[in-house]
Design a protein around this motif. Structure first.
Motif, PDB file in Angstrom:
ATOM      1  N   ALA A  33       0.852  -1.183   0.000  1.00 52.19           N
ATOM      2  CA  ALA A  33       0.000   0.000   0.000  1.00 52.19           C
ATOM      3  C   ALA A  33       0.887   1.231   0.000  1.00 52.19           C
ATOM      4  O   ALA A  33       1.795   1.338   0.817  1.00 52.19           O
ATOM      5  CB  ALA A  33      -0.909   0.001   1.217  1.00 52.19           C
ATOM      6  N   ILE A  34       0.637   2.130  -0.954  1.00 50.19           N
ATOM      7  CA  ILE A  34       1.355   3.403  -0.961  1.00 50.19           C
ATOM      8  C   ILE A  34       0.397   4.437  -0.390  1.00 50.19           C
ATOM      9  O   ILE A  34      -0.671   4.684  -0.948  1.00 50.19           O
ATOM     10  CB  ILE A  34       1.790   3.790  -2.384  1.00 50.19           C
ATOM     11  N   VAL A  35       0.757   4.995   0.773  1.00 50.82           N
ATOM     12  CA  VAL A  35      -0.128   5.956   1.429  1.00 50.82           C
ATOM     13  C   VAL A  35       0.631   7.264   1.634  1.00 50.82           C
ATOM     14  O   VAL A  35       1.846   7.324   1.465  1.00 50.82           O
ATOM     15  CB  VAL A  35      -0.646   5.406   2.788  1.00 50.82           C
ATOM     16  N   GLY A  36      -0.124   8.284   2.001  1.00 55.55           N
ATOM     17  CA  GLY A  36       0.507   9.580   2.232  1.00 55.55           C
ATOM     18  C   GLY A  36      -0.474  10.692   1.976  1.00 55.55           C
ATOM     19  O   GLY A  36      -1.549  10.452   1.427  1.00 55.55           O
ATOM     20  N   PRO A  37      -0.130  11.919   2.379  1.00 57.57           N
ATOM     21  CA  PRO A  37      -1.059  13.034   2.185  1.00 57.57           C
ATOM     22  C   PRO A  37      -1.238  13.383   0.710  1.00 57.57           C
ATOM     23  O   PRO A  37      -0.514  12.875  -0.144  1.00 57.57           O
ATOM     24  CB  PRO A  37      -0.400  14.193   2.940  1.00 57.57           C
ATOM     25  N   ASN A  38      -2.197  14.270   0.430  1.00 55.70           N
ATOM     26  CA  ASN A  38      -2.435  14.714  -0.949  1.00 55.70           C
ATOM     27  C   ASN A  38      -1.178  15.338  -1.522  1.00 55.70           C
ATOM     28  O   ASN A  38      -0.460  16.051  -0.834  1.00 55.70           O
ATOM     29  CB  ASN A  38      -3.529  15.787  -0.974  1.00 55.70           C
ATOM     30  N   GLY A  39      -0.922  15.080  -2.782  1.00 52.60           N
ATOM     31  CA  GLY A  39       0.198  15.733  -3.460  1.00 52.60           C
ATOM     32  C   GLY A  39       1.554  15.211  -3.052  1.00 52.60           C
ATOM     33  O   GLY A  39       2.570  15.850  -3.312  1.00 52.60           O
ATOM     34  N   SER A  40       1.593  14.053  -2.409  1.00 53.13           N
ATOM     35  CA  SER A  40       2.899  13.544  -1.985  1.00 53.13           C
ATOM     36  C   SER A  40       3.569  12.710  -3.073  1.00 53.13           C
ATOM     37  O   SER A  40       4.708  12.291  -2.911  1.00 53.13           O
ATOM     38  CB  SER A  40       2.752  12.716  -0.714  1.00 53.13           C
ATOM     39  N   GLY A  41       2.860  12.459  -4.166  1.00 53.25           N
ATOM     40  CA  GLY A  41       3.485  11.751  -5.285  1.00 53.25           C
ATOM     41  C   GLY A  41       3.089  10.292  -5.402  1.00 53.25           C
ATOM     42  O   GLY A  41       3.756   9.528  -6.092  1.00 53.25           O
ATOM     43  N   LYS A  42       1.990   9.905  -4.746  1.00 58.46           N
ATOM     44  CA  LYS A  42       1.577   8.491  -4.772  1.00 58.46           C
ATOM     45  C   LYS A  42       1.229   8.038  -6.189  1.00 58.46           C
ATOM     46  O   LYS A  42       1.743   7.026  -6.672  1.00 58.46           O
ATOM     47  CB  LYS A  42       0.351   8.274  -3.863  1.00 58.46           C
ATOM     48  N   SER A  43       0.365   8.811  -6.840  1.00 58.57           N
ATOM     49  CA  SER A  43      -0.039   8.438  -8.204  1.00 58.57           C
ATOM     50  C   SER A  43       1.139   8.517  -9.154  1.00 58.57           C
ATOM     51  O   SER A  43       1.292   7.686 -10.043  1.00 58.57           O
ATOM     52  CB  SER A  43      -1.153   9.348  -8.696  1.00 58.57           C
ATOM     53  N   THR A  44       1.987   9.527  -8.946  1.00 60.98           N
ATOM     54  CA  THR A  44       3.157   9.692  -9.814  1.00 60.98           C
ATOM     55  C   THR A  44       4.064   8.466  -9.722  1.00 60.98           C
ATOM     56  O   THR A  44       4.654   8.045 -10.720  1.00 60.98           O
ATOM     57  CB  THR A  44       3.926  10.954  -9.407  1.00 60.98           C
ATOM     58  N   MET A 158      -1.436  -2.828 -10.562  1.00 62.43           N
ATOM     59  CA  MET A 158      -1.216  -1.570  -9.845  1.00 62.43           C
ATOM     60  C   MET A 158      -2.480  -0.728  -9.931  1.00 62.43           C
ATOM     61  O   MET A 158      -2.956  -0.448 -11.030  1.00 62.43           O
ATOM     62  CB  MET A 158      -0.051  -0.807 -10.487  1.00 62.43           C
ATOM     63  N   MET A 159      -3.016  -0.357  -8.765  1.00 64.07           N
ATOM     64  CA  MET A 159      -4.302   0.337  -8.770  1.00 64.07           C
ATOM     65  C   MET A 159      -4.182   1.703  -8.130  1.00 64.07           C
ATOM     66  O   MET A 159      -3.626   1.842  -7.046  1.00 64.07           O
ATOM     67  CB  MET A 159      -5.320  -0.493  -7.984  1.00 64.07           C
ATOM     68  N   ASP A 160      -4.727   2.705  -8.829  1.00 64.94           N
ATOM     69  CA  ASP A 160      -4.695   4.072  -8.312  1.00 64.94           C
ATOM     70  C   ASP A 160      -6.056   4.390  -7.681  1.00 64.94           C
ATOM     71  O   ASP A 160      -7.037   4.581  -8.392  1.00 64.94           O
ATOM     72  CB  ASP A 160      -4.380   5.039  -9.461  1.00 64.94           C
ATOM     73  N   GLU A 161      -6.075   4.414  -6.370  1.00 65.22           N
ATOM     74  CA  GLU A 161      -7.285   4.747  -5.607  1.00 65.22           C
ATOM     75  C   GLU A 161      -8.542   4.028  -6.065  1.00 65.22           C
ATOM     76  O   GLU A 161      -9.513   4.666  -6.492  1.00 65.22           O
ATOM     77  CB  GLU A 161      -7.532   6.255  -5.658  1.00 65.22           C
ATOM     78  N   PRO A 162      -8.564   2.716  -5.975  1.00 61.38           N
ATOM     79  CA  PRO A 162      -9.760   1.990  -6.419  1.00 61.38           C
ATOM     80  C   PRO A 162     -11.000   2.298  -5.575  1.00 61.38           C
ATOM     81  O   PRO A 162     -12.114   2.114  -6.049  1.00 61.38           O
ATOM     82  CB  PRO A 162      -9.358   0.520  -6.281  1.00 61.38           C
ATOM     83  N   SER A 163     -10.813   2.815  -4.363  1.00 61.53           N
ATOM     84  CA  SER A 163     -11.991   3.052  -3.522  1.00 61.53           C
ATOM     85  C   SER A 163     -12.442   4.507  -3.551  1.00 61.53           C
ATOM     86  O   SER A 163     -13.355   4.885  -2.828  1.00 61.53           O
ATOM     87  CB  SER A 163     -11.695   2.639  -2.083  1.00 61.53           C
ATOM     88  N   GLU A 193      -3.649   4.560  -2.085  1.00 57.14           N
ATOM     89  CA  GLU A 193      -4.920   4.791  -1.392  1.00 57.14           C
ATOM     90  C   GLU A 193      -4.955   6.083  -0.583  1.00 57.14           C
ATOM     91  O   GLU A 193      -4.007   6.424   0.114  1.00 57.14           O
ATOM     92  CB  GLU A 193      -5.241   3.614  -0.461  1.00 57.14           C
ATOM     93  N   GLN A 194      -6.086   6.787  -0.680  1.00 55.30           N
ATOM     94  CA  GLN A 194      -6.384   7.896   0.229  1.00 55.30           C
ATOM     95  C   GLN A 194      -6.884   7.333   1.547  1.00 55.30           C
ATOM     96  O   GLN A 194      -6.603   7.863   2.617  1.00 55.30           O
ATOM     97  CB  GLN A 194      -7.512   8.761  -0.365  1.00 55.30           C
ATOM     98  N   ASN A 195      -7.651   6.265   1.404  1.00 60.19           N
ATOM     99  CA  ASN A 195      -8.261   5.624   2.565  1.00 60.19           C
ATOM    100  C   ASN A 195      -7.208   4.781   3.276  1.00 60.19           C
ATOM    101  O   ASN A 195      -7.174   3.566   3.182  1.00 60.19           O
ATOM    102  CB  ASN A 195      -9.417   4.765   2.062  1.00 60.19           C
ATOM    103  N   ALA A 196      -6.303   5.493   3.999  1.00 62.27           N
ATOM    104  CA  ALA A 196      -5.118   4.827   4.556  1.00 62.27           C
ATOM    105  C   ALA A 196      -5.490   3.722   5.540  1.00 62.27           C
ATOM    106  O   ALA A 196      -4.903   2.646   5.540  1.00 62.27           O
ATOM    107  CB  ALA A 196      -4.243   5.861   5.249  1.00 62.27           C
TER     108      ALA A 196
END
Lengths: 237, 310
Positions: A33-44, A158-163, A193-196
């Motif tokens: 799971a790649i987690v972190g605040p908004n704009g931290s580069g997760k999707s990148t 690899m899934m970008d924020e499936p929820s 995930e945003q939903n950490a």
């Protein structure tokens, strides 16, 4: 053998560097799971692994072979599947047409078999095969997208924020499916995930990104046990 | 209310506009370029037929394959040599549109040169050419054959396109590539090939419209350019994203123009028939005001509910 390895990855968009020295690895039957605040580069980070950004230095290794600079369709062919957050299905096509398009490069006789195979994993979408995707609910659409990715029998998904934008109950269903993909299909999963809280419940390994830097890599229990990291960046108590 | 002649005129014109609007919509969907050269592809088809008929005395209907193929290949070449390279270099829609205007000017003037050559070959004074055929008697009615042939062609084309887009792998891939080219190419669909086929079909259908054109109006090199605005109106009425919307739009525009002016030129309105070309544009403006996403966006369920309440 390691399924996927990322070594000291520096990447971004054009001249704008987003990621600094990311290093992690993923085995079979593992969820990262790649987690972190908004704009931290997760999707990148996901996009960089799949080859959709500019990689300045560092390596992406798939089953011992370096694939850093392979184009996305080549990576898709050798066994990586990437599900973007939006635009991961053809909304104006029916569900069955979407699945057939996912099998576009396969031989005719394989297509039927693969579609039956993924419908066994996602029985929810079976009644809607003739419906157009835009008429489905968010959770059903996400399942169509996941089914499309699985038709190619990838080894890593690899899934970008499936929820994202799903009701909590539906989000739980999606997470159940992700666990099923790991346990019964034995695939490696990289999950942004945003939903950490939910992501940390199901994952085997967690990577915390803060401003493009790797702030933590380890088991989710360890991350949750660290009050500073968990509370400051994830809001999990 | 209308005489048979007027109804048939409207039908033939609608068939032609529909055939053109299908192609315009197809190419618009691929690169989002409003193709200003589309009308001249119609002229190109018309001249292919006229040339064979006037110089070799080939029956216009036998020239149908050429009427399809010549504009089809021309359209494909403009895509491969002009629009695709420009689009790959990140050209905006405005740049692509201006490029299509350039293609239009070049093609129209090439047709002017060709018309001069044909006039010299024919040793005639007039450049406008017309095809004539004898009306046939059908159940006591005298009907121009082109009314039947153009209607059958339009029905045939619409059915073939429907089957192609929904039943064949390539057709579904075409819809997929139009909707989400990024995802399509990741799945291994050759988006460029699919778009090339779209441009080929679009040019061919324009050529088919060109085959029927000289039966109804004197064909000269300007004729397709003159029709372009009506074709745009039909495509926009159809929502610009739907082939069948384009066909419906074509029939609405054709009928509004021919039946509309017929009604309005009678007492008590007595409108001059020179206002005829304005009617399709008024229809388009009304459509943009009330159903900006085209007639296919009309929600039939809401209308039924509203009617029930009345």
């Amino acid at each position: 053998m390691k399924l996927l390895g990322v070594e000291d990855l520096n990447a971004g968009y054009g001249k704008l560097q987003i990621l600094y020295g990311i290093t992690f690895s993923l085995e079979n039957k593992e969820i990262l799971a790649i987690v972190g605040p908004n704009g931290s580069g997760k999707s990148t980070l996901l996009k960089s692994i799949f080859g959709l950004t500019t990689v300045y230095s560092g390596k992406v290794i798939f089953k011992g072979e370096e694939i850093t600079n392979k184009p996305p369709h080549e990576k898709a062919r050798i066994g990586l599947a990437y599900l973007p957050q939006i635009g991961n299905t053809f909304e104006k096509l029916t569900v069955i047409e979407n699945l057939k398009m996912a099998c576009y490069t396969l031989e005719e006789h394989e297509v039927k078999e693969r579609i039956e195979e993924v419908l066994a994993i996602f029985p929810h979408i079976k009644p809607y095969l003739k419906r157009r995707v835009w008429s489905l609910s968010g959770g059903e659409r996400q399942m169509v997208a996941m089914a499309m990715a699985l038709t190619r029998r990838p080894e890593i998904i690899m899934m970008d924020e499936p929820s994202a934008a799903l009701a909590p109950k539906i989000a739980s269903q999606i997470f159940e499916k992700i666990v099923e993909i790991r346990d019964s299909l034995g695939k490696g999963v990289v999950l942004v995930e945003q939903n950490a809280k939910k992501a940390l419940e199901v994952c085997d390994k967690a990577l915390l990104l803060v401003a493009g830097q790797q702030a933590f890599l380890g088991s989710p229990e360890e991350l949750l046990a660290d009050p500073e990291l968990a509370q400051t960046y994830l809001g999990v108590k | 209310m209308f005489s048979l002649d007027v109804i048939l005129d409207a039908l033939i014109f609608s068939n032609m506009i529909s055939l053109m609007a299908i192609g315009l919509t197809l190419t618009y969907q691929t690169l989002k370029v409003p193709n200003f050269a589309h009308g001249d592809l119609v002229t190109l088809g018309a001249y292919a037929v006229l040339f064979l008929y006037k110089t070799f005395n080939v029956n216009p209907y036998l020239a149908l394959p050429l009427a399809f193929l010549i504009p089809a290949f021309f359209s494909l070449l403009t895509y491969l040599l002009i629009y695709k390279p420009l689009s790959d270099r990140g050209a905006s829609i405005v740049v692509l549109m201006i490029a299509s205007i350039a293609v239009e000017i070049i093609l129209r003037n090439m047709l002017h040169i060709f018309a001069d050559v044909m006039r010299n070959l024919q040793k005639t004074y007039y450049r406008s050419l017309i095809l004539r055929e004898k009306n046939i008697l059908l159940g006591g009615f005298s009907i121009p054959p082109v009314a039947i042939s153009s209607t059958l062609t339009t029905i045939f084309v619409a059915s073939i396109i429907y089957l192609f887009l929904t039943k064949t792998k390539l057709g579904v891939a075409m819809r997929a590539s139009i909707e989400n080219p990024g995802l399509a190419s990741v799945l291994g669909i050759d988006v460029n090939k699919v778009y090339s086929i779209s441009w080929f079909i679009a040019g061919g259908l324009a050529g088919l419209a060109g085959l029927f054109l000289p039966y109804r109006m004197p064909a000269d090199p300007e004729i397709g350019w003159g029709l372009l605005l009506k074709v745009f109106s039909a495509s926009i009425l159809g929502g610009l994203d739907n082939i069948f919307g384009a066909i419906a739009g074509g029939y609405i525009i054709g009928n509004v123009e021919y039946l509309g002016i017929n009604l309005l030129s009678r007492p008590p309105i007595n409108l001059s028939t020179s206002y005829r070309p304005a009617l399709p544009l008024i229809a388009m403006i009304l459509a943009l005001l009330f159903v900006p996403k085209g007639i296919t966006s009309i929600n039939m369920r809401k209308i039924k509910k509203w009617l029930r309440r009345q």
